[in-house]
Design an enzyme around this catalytic site. Structure first.
Site, PDB file in Angstrom:
ATOM      1  N   ARG A 107       0.860  -1.194   0.000  1.00 33.88           N
ATOM      2  CA  ARG A 107       0.000   0.000   0.000  1.00 33.88           C
ATOM      3  C   ARG A 107       0.891   1.237   0.000  1.00 33.88           C
ATOM      4  NH1 ARG A 107      -5.010   2.022   3.686  1.00 33.88           N
ATOM      5  NH2 ARG A 107      -5.968   0.484   2.332  1.00 33.88           N
ATOM      6  N   HIS A 134      -7.652   0.698  -6.071  1.00 32.65           N
ATOM      7  CA  HIS A 134      -7.837  -0.036  -4.812  1.00 32.65           C
ATOM      8  C   HIS A 134      -8.630  -1.314  -5.134  1.00 32.65           C
ATOM      9  CE1 HIS A 134      -7.845  -0.876  -0.670  1.00 32.65           C
ATOM     10  NE2 HIS A 134      -8.728  -0.015  -0.214  1.00 32.65           N
ATOM     11  N   ASP A 230     -16.916   8.144  -0.665  1.00 31.96           N
ATOM     12  CA  ASP A 230     -15.597   8.001  -0.041  1.00 31.96           C
ATOM     13  C   ASP A 230     -15.244   9.375   0.529  1.00 31.96           C
ATOM     14  OD1 ASP A 230     -13.011   7.205   0.644  1.00 31.96           O
ATOM     15  OD2 ASP A 230     -12.283   7.038  -1.422  1.00 31.96           O
ATOM     16  N   ARG A 316     -13.807  -7.506   3.196  1.00 38.26           N
ATOM     17  CA  ARG A 316     -12.411  -7.282   2.801  1.00 38.26           C
ATOM     18  C   ARG A 316     -11.581  -8.514   3.134  1.00 38.26           C
ATOM     19  NH1 ARG A 316     -10.186  -2.505   2.532  1.00 38.26           N
ATOM     20  NH2 ARG A 316      -8.706  -3.640   1.254  1.00 38.26           N
TER      21      ARG A 316
HETATM   22  N1  NVA Z   1      -9.699   7.383  -1.145  1.00 39.99           N
HETATM   23  C1  NVA Z   1      -9.283   6.949   0.166  1.00 39.99           C
HETATM   24  C2  NVA Z   1      -9.586   5.491   0.342  1.00 39.99           C
HETATM   25  C3  NVA Z   1      -9.199   4.914   1.674  1.00 39.99           C
HETATM   26  C4  NVA Z   1      -9.504   3.444   1.789  1.00 39.99           C
HETATM   27  C5  NVA Z   1      -7.801   7.242   0.353  1.00 39.99           C
HETATM   28  O1  NVA Z   1      -7.030   6.955  -0.568  1.00 39.99           O
HETATM   29  O2  NVA Z   1      -7.419   7.767   1.394  1.00 39.99           O
HETATM   30  N1   CP Z   2     -11.057   0.570   3.109  1.00 40.29           N
HETATM   31  C1   CP Z   2      -9.757   0.520   3.453  1.00 40.29           C
HETATM   32  O1   CP Z   2      -8.868   0.253   2.630  1.00 40.29           O
HETATM   33  O2   CP Z   2      -9.513   0.751   4.782  1.00 40.29           O
HETATM   34  P1   CP Z   2      -8.084   0.914   5.502  1.00 40.29           P
HETATM   35  O3   CP Z   2      -7.502   2.218   4.982  1.00 40.29           O
HETATM   36  O4   CP Z   2      -8.389   0.940   6.956  1.00 40.29           O
HETATM   37  O5   CP Z   2      -7.230  -0.245   5.093  1.00 40.29           O
END
Ligand code: NVA
Ligand code: CP
Length: 328
Positions: A107, A134, A230, A316
């Protein structure tokens, strides 16, 4: 027959509709097995490393629990506690990790990092979120829709509300295009998907019968099966808060918006984490110090009977387990 052994999971664009269907079927199957207390140790003896350059609750825990459920061992590394990106190049890091581990989760920021990890490590790499995608979240979201909406996915209309240029919106566009779904990006023009992404998904849509649209008109929510949103500011773009609140306030998900779908059974989805009230430090400080209301959804919607956000969060784990099992 579908065989994903040895494949990386970097974006849904790399997979055929049949391969995505296979991962979803496996997810449903692994979920019922877990509910029944059946563990087959499908990842017994495997070693998995989790690389995080951004924070996470769901993704990290999903990988850890999924791996341990199936008998694998995990190592967690963040950028503060490893040489990654500081004292060692990505290429060398990937080559070293490929000698130790059977699979790598990453990530972080750039999509090119997951691509390079896959290129140099020689083992399956799984994208746990980048600035532009994602994909594991979409598998969980599709699984959740199958549990809550009594229609095949290619009859489902998803309206993604808000920052339609972010990683979640793009990941959704890829998933919907591949599975022949109806996707509407509902938000201000300034934040509509980039043309290259639009062109790429329209190519796929031509083959699968998907409909991928953008709109800034509330009429577009009519007939939606799913209202998805989101946060307005994603990880790494915190300095854009004031501008985003200005652009996106009209797109906060409210009961009025759900009612405008005309679908009394519409479901509300959110990848989480969410600012639906002022309980978090970030939302509270934005309000107190800058007078900004960062809520992308009202607490009323978030806690309503329409909301399936915690099923989505649970899924998830089942879907990430399926991705690891399928590719290892
Ligand atoms: N768009 C958000 C998704 C988090 C799971 C981010 O990238 O912070
Ligand atoms: N939805 C999601 O990816 O959550 P986290 O940022 O907590 O992993």
């Amino acid at each position: 027959p579908v065989n994903l052994k040895g494949r990386s999971f970097l974006t849904l664009m790399d997979f055929t509709p049949e391969e995505i269907r296979y991962m979803l079927d496996l997810s449903h199957d692994l979920k019922s097995k877990k509910r029944a207390g059946i563990h087959n140790e499908l990842l017994k003896g495997k070693n998995i490393v989790l690389l995080f350059e951004k924070t996470s609750t769901r993704t990290r825990c999903a990988f850890e629990v999924a791996a341990l459920d199936e008998g694998a061992h995990v190592t967690f590394l963040d950028s503060n506690s490893s040489q990654m990106g500081k004292k060692e190049s990505l290429e060398d890091t990937a080559k070293v990790l490929g000698r130790f581990y059977d699979g790598i989760e990453y990530r972080g920021y750039k999509q090119s990092v997951v691509e390079d990890l896959a290129k140099y490590s020689g083992v399956p790499v799984w994208n746990g979120l980048t600035d532009v995608d994602h994909p594991t979240q979409i598998l969980a979201d599709l699984m959740t829709i199958e549990e809550h909406v009594a229609k095949p996915l290619n009859k489902v209309k998803v309206v993604f509300v808000g920052d339609t240029r972010n990683n979640m919106s793009y990941a959704w566009m890829y998933g919907c295009a591949k599975l022949g779904m109806h996707y509407v990006a509902y938000g201000p023009k300034e934040l509509w998907p980039e043309k290259e992404v639009m062109d790429k998904v329209q190519e796929v849509a031509k083959e699968t019968g998907a409909v991928i649209e953008v709109s800034d008109n509330i009429e577009c929510v009519k007939g939606a099966d799913v209202i998805y949103t989101d946060v307005w500011v994603s990880m790494g773009e915190e300095d854009k808060l004031a501008e985003r609140v200005r652009l996106l306030t009209p797109y906060r998900v409210t009961m009025d918006m759900l009612n405008a779908t005309g679908n009394k059974d519409v479901i509300f989805m959110h990848c989480l984490p969410s600012f639906h009230d002022f309980e978090t430090k970030v939302a509270k400080e934005a309000k107190e110090k800058m007078g900004l209301d960062v809520r992308e959804v009202t607490d009323e919607v978030f806690r309503s009977r329409h909301s399936v956000v915690f099923d989505e969060a649970e899924n998830r784990m089942h879907t990430i387990k399926a991705v690891m099992v399928a590719t290892l």
